[in-house]
Write a protein that holds these residues in place. Sequence first.
Motif, PDB file in Angstrom:
ATOM      1  N   GLN A 257      62.108  26.911  97.088  1.00 55.66           N
ATOM      2  CA  GLN A 257      63.334  26.955  96.288  1.00 55.66           C
ATOM      3  C   GLN A 257      63.042  26.625  94.831  1.00 55.66           C
ATOM      4  O   GLN A 257      63.579  27.265  93.916  1.00 55.66           O
ATOM      5  N   ALA A 258      62.185  25.638  94.613  1.00 54.52           N
ATOM      6  CA  ALA A 258      61.815  25.288  93.239  1.00 54.52           C
ATOM      7  C   ALA A 258      61.042  26.421  92.581  1.00 54.52           C
ATOM      8  O   ALA A 258      61.226  26.711  91.387  1.00 54.52           O
ATOM      9  N   MET A 259      60.183  27.099  93.357  1.00 50.00           N
ATOM     10  CA  MET A 259      59.425  28.241  92.819  1.00 50.00           C
ATOM     11  C   MET A 259      60.350  29.376  92.401  1.00 50.00           C
ATOM     12  O   MET A 259      60.141  30.026  91.372  1.00 50.00           O
ATOM     13  N   ALA A 260      61.382  29.606  93.188  1.00 53.04           N
ATOM     14  CA  ALA A 260      62.332  30.665  92.845  1.00 53.04           C
ATOM     15  C   ALA A 260      63.032  30.367  91.525  1.00 53.04           C
ATOM     16  O   ALA A 260      63.236  31.262  90.686  1.00 53.04           O
ATOM     17  N   GLU A 261      63.417  29.103  91.308  1.00 56.67           N
ATOM     18  CA  GLU A 261      64.041  28.728  90.041  1.00 56.67           C
ATOM     19  C   GLU A 261      63.060  28.859  88.890  1.00 56.67           C
ATOM     20  O   GLU A 261      63.415  29.282  87.780  1.00 56.67           O
ATOM     21  N   LEU A 262      61.801  28.500  89.159  1.00 57.80           N
ATOM     22  CA  LEU A 262      60.756  28.622  88.136  1.00 57.80           C
ATOM     23  C   LEU A 262      60.558  30.078  87.732  1.00 57.80           C
ATOM     24  O   LEU A 262      60.424  30.409  86.547  1.00 57.80           O
ATOM     25  N   ALA A 263      60.551  30.968  88.732  1.00 61.33           N
ATOM     26  CA  ALA A 263      60.367  32.397  88.463  1.00 61.33           C
ATOM     27  C   ALA A 263      61.509  32.968  87.635  1.00 61.33           C
ATOM     28  O   ALA A 263      61.301  33.826  86.773  1.00 61.33           O
ATOM     29  N   LYS A 264      62.730  32.493  87.890  1.00 57.63           N
ATOM     30  CA  LYS A 264      63.862  32.969  87.099  1.00 57.63           C
ATOM     31  C   LYS A 264      63.712  32.585  85.632  1.00 57.63           C
ATOM     32  O   LYS A 264      63.985  33.379  84.733  1.00 57.63           O
ATOM     33  N   GLN A 265      63.275  31.350  85.393  1.00 55.51           N
ATOM     34  CA  GLN A 265      63.092  30.914  84.009  1.00 55.51           C
ATOM     35  C   GLN A 265      62.028  31.734  83.298  1.00 55.51           C
ATOM     36  O   GLN A 265      62.183  32.129  82.150  1.00 55.51           O
ATOM     37  N   ALA A 266      60.906  31.972  84.003  1.00 55.02           N
ATOM     38  CA  ALA A 266      59.785  32.674  83.374  1.00 55.02           C
ATOM     39  C   ALA A 266      59.927  34.186  83.458  1.00 55.02           C
ATOM     40  O   ALA A 266      59.110  34.909  82.885  1.00 55.02           O
ATOM     41  N   LYS A 267      60.944  34.665  84.188  1.00 59.64           N
ATOM     42  CA  LYS A 267      61.195  36.096  84.354  1.00 59.64           C
ATOM     43  C   LYS A 267      59.982  36.814  84.947  1.00 59.64           C
ATOM     44  O   LYS A 267      59.509  37.823  84.416  1.00 59.64           O
ATOM     45  N   VAL A 268      59.480  36.263  86.054  1.00 60.69           N
ATOM     46  CA  VAL A 268      58.347  36.888  86.744  1.00 60.69           C
ATOM     47  C   VAL A 268      58.814  37.409  88.094  1.00 60.69           C
ATOM     48  O   VAL A 268      59.837  36.969  88.633  1.00 60.69           O
ATOM     49  N   ASP A 269      58.068  38.359  88.642  1.00 62.59           N
ATOM     50  CA  ASP A 269      58.391  38.983  89.920  1.00 62.59           C
ATOM     51  C   ASP A 269      57.814  38.131  91.046  1.00 62.59           C
ATOM     52  O   ASP A 269      56.602  38.113  91.264  1.00 62.59           O
TER      53      ASP A 269
ATOM     54  N   ARG B 202      53.287  41.539  92.103  1.00 66.36           N
ATOM     55  CA  ARG B 202      54.293  40.573  92.540  1.00 66.36           C
ATOM     56  C   ARG B 202      53.586  39.313  93.035  1.00 66.36           C
ATOM     57  O   ARG B 202      52.643  39.387  93.818  1.00 66.36           O
ATOM     58  N   ILE B 203      54.028  38.152  92.589  1.00 65.21           N
ATOM     59  CA  ILE B 203      53.432  36.892  93.035  1.00 65.21           C
ATOM     60  C   ILE B 203      53.905  36.599  94.459  1.00 65.21           C
ATOM     61  O   ILE B 203      55.098  36.506  94.717  1.00 65.21           O
ATOM     62  N   THR B 204      52.940  36.485  95.370  1.00 68.49           N
ATOM     63  CA  THR B 204      53.211  36.244  96.776  1.00 68.49           C
ATOM     64  C   THR B 204      52.490  34.979  97.201  1.00 68.49           C
ATOM     65  O   THR B 204      51.517  34.572  96.558  1.00 68.49           O
ATOM     66  N   PHE B 205      52.938  34.381  98.286  1.00 71.21           N
ATOM     67  CA  PHE B 205      52.320  33.138  98.760  1.00 71.21           C
ATOM     68  C   PHE B 205      51.997  33.239 100.234  1.00 71.21           C
ATOM     69  O   PHE B 205      52.705  33.887 101.001  1.00 71.21           O
ATOM     70  N   MET B 206      50.898  32.609 100.621  1.00 70.18           N
ATOM     71  CA  MET B 206      50.551  32.479 102.024  1.00 70.18           C
ATOM     72  C   MET B 206      50.511  30.992 102.388  1.00 70.18           C
ATOM     73  O   MET B 206      50.267  30.140 101.522  1.00 70.18           O
TER      74      MET B 206
ATOM     75  N   THR C 225      25.782  31.701  91.158  1.00 65.57           N
ATOM     76  CA  THR C 225      27.064  32.146  90.609  1.00 65.57           C
ATOM     77  C   THR C 225      28.049  30.986  90.570  1.00 65.57           C
ATOM     78  O   THR C 225      28.002  30.085  91.412  1.00 65.57           O
ATOM     79  N   VAL C 226      28.928  31.037  89.592  1.00 63.19           N
ATOM     80  CA  VAL C 226      30.056  30.105  89.513  1.00 63.19           C
ATOM     81  C   VAL C 226      31.326  30.948  89.619  1.00 63.19           C
ATOM     82  O   VAL C 226      31.525  31.888  88.839  1.00 63.19           O
ATOM     83  N   GLY C 227      32.160  30.629  90.609  1.00 66.64           N
ATOM     84  CA  GLY C 227      33.387  31.384  90.831  1.00 66.64           C
ATOM     85  C   GLY C 227      34.582  30.732  90.172  1.00 66.64           C
ATOM     86  O   GLY C 227      34.825  29.533  90.347  1.00 66.64           O
ATOM     87  N   LEU C 228      35.321  31.519  89.416  1.00 66.15           N
ATOM     88  CA  LEU C 228      36.532  31.053  88.746  1.00 66.15           C
ATOM     89  C   LEU C 228      37.722  31.867  89.233  1.00 66.15           C
ATOM     90  O   LEU C 228      37.570  33.010  89.684  1.00 66.15           O
ATOM     91  N   LYS C 229      38.894  31.300  89.126  1.00 64.70           N
ATOM     92  CA  LYS C 229      40.135  32.032  89.369  1.00 64.70           C
ATOM     93  C   LYS C 229      40.940  31.990  88.077  1.00 64.70           C
ATOM     94  O   LYS C 229      41.186  30.911  87.530  1.00 64.70           O
ATOM     95  N   LEU C 230      41.297  33.171  87.582  1.00 61.44           N
ATOM     96  CA  LEU C 230      42.051  33.259  86.334  1.00 61.44           C
ATOM     97  C   LEU C 230      43.489  33.643  86.640  1.00 61.44           C
ATOM     98  O   LEU C 230      43.754  34.694  87.236  1.00 61.44           O
ATOM     99  N   PHE C 231      44.423  32.792  86.252  1.00 57.63           N
ATOM    100  CA  PHE C 231      45.854  33.063  86.383  1.00 57.63           C
ATOM    101  C   PHE C 231      46.393  33.441  85.006  1.00 57.63           C
ATOM    102  O   PHE C 231      46.236  32.683  84.040  1.00 57.63           O
ATOM    103  N   VAL C 232      47.013  34.599  84.928  1.00 58.44           N
ATOM    104  CA  VAL C 232      47.531  35.122  83.659  1.00 58.44           C
ATOM    105  C   VAL C 232      49.040  35.273  83.792  1.00 58.44           C
ATOM    106  O   VAL C 232      49.539  35.796  84.793  1.00 58.44           O
ATOM    107  N   GLU C 233      49.759  34.830  82.802  1.00 57.73           N
ATOM    108  CA  GLU C 233      51.211  34.998  82.856  1.00 57.73           C
ATOM    109  C   GLU C 233      51.575  36.482  82.860  1.00 57.73           C
ATOM    110  O   GLU C 233      51.099  37.247  82.006  1.00 57.73           O
ATOM    111  N   PRO C 234      52.407  36.898  83.809  1.00 59.24           N
ATOM    112  CA  PRO C 234      52.774  38.317  83.874  1.00 59.24           C
ATOM    113  C   PRO C 234      53.405  38.851  82.603  1.00 59.24           C
ATOM    114  O   PRO C 234      53.415  40.055  82.378  1.00 59.24           O
TER     115      PRO C 234
END
Length: 415
Positions: free
Chosen positions: A94-106, A160-164, A205-214
């Motif tokens: 529920q908090a994530m949904a409110e966060l997505a509305k503020q940031a206007k992300v899918d 689209r941002i999805t969660f598992m 190797t060094v593995g990174l995860k890059l999160f970019v604002e949509p």
Amino acid sequence: MAVIEMQKEPRSIKSMLFIAALIVGFLALGAVILWLVKPAAPRQVKLSGEQAKEQTESFVAPAPVLPAQPPLPQAQDPGPTMVNLDLKQVTARQAMAELAKQAKVDLKDDQRQQQQGFLAALLSERSDVSYKNEPFWTAMLDLCKKGNLTPYADWQQPNRITFMQGSATMGPKVTVGSCLVVLESVTSRFDANLTGPRPASRDLTVGLKLFVEPKLSPYRISTIATLETAVDEKGTNLVRPRGQYDDRSGGGPQSNWMRDVTCNLVFPDNAGEHIAKLKGYASVAVAGPEKTEKIADPLTKKGVDTKIDGVLVRLVEVRKQGTDGYMVRMAGDANSPVFKDYDRFSKVVKLIDTNGKPFQTNGGSWGGVRAGTFEFSVNFTGPGLSEPKELQITLPTAIKEIRVPFEFNDLPLPH
């Protein structure tokens, strides 16, 4: 006492003939073996008429090298979207949904939890959530931790941002503008060839995860980091030079908000116990709207250059292929994000017949890099269509690069 003297009998003709035949047989066998191993003498074959034309058309010469292209211009990062939340006794989703509305992300709705209804809502863990002027991804990953969730990009809807369910293990994080870099792994691999002469080797190797604002709407996120410094505690250089296939993809949908980024390192024999310093940047390409240029009568054109807002692409040739197919050979700048992924460069060209009907794409191929030039081909088929009248080339405009710097220190170097 009588002495009997032994007389030598003359050798029979049969035994002599047998020995001679044996010698001749060995000589013949040697001649056959010599004939088998001897390289064939060069032959000259003269072709004429249709045979000569067919052989000439089947030969594919390398594409001429393009002139060196300038590096991508740098774009300014617009900075993170700052969010504010003050919610009482809500679930993480529920908090994530409110966060997505503020940031206007899918953000994908949790349909399963909605279907489970009152009982699921009653049993879900709840807590007070409060963020004040917090970067979007910092708040989002914190909620993922609270709700035991991991963000991922669905194959069908990669933007689209999805969660598992299940919380991923994440290491140190660095917030850079509208992006967030997470250190995920340090991996060394030992490669031993047990069946051949190739010597054993190790890589790192060094593995990174890059999160970019949509909101950036990236055109492409590079899979390979550019390293400026990588040394162990003894000062040994660990940077591995970039290979021509390192940052290429054979196709498939790609997320515009998340990407696994790899730092390629060498593993010297005298490597220490720690990566004392790892410094570099990940690359995010952004682009404006697409623009299309047209080439008339493409069957008659060879080596035609088209430049759209700084991006150069060359039509090498259009070749007839079978009864109703054509192969379009192209070349582009190997360092441009346009020519890194099959899903993108295969859509650069379209073939149109004399009646304005488009040919259908039917696969293609791509090869290596030669002096900064990348060559690829796209196959077209059009049963019942007339000859190609026009070739359309579509490229994005205003391509720029946003560099996302990172630095990590004192990482364990696994042996």
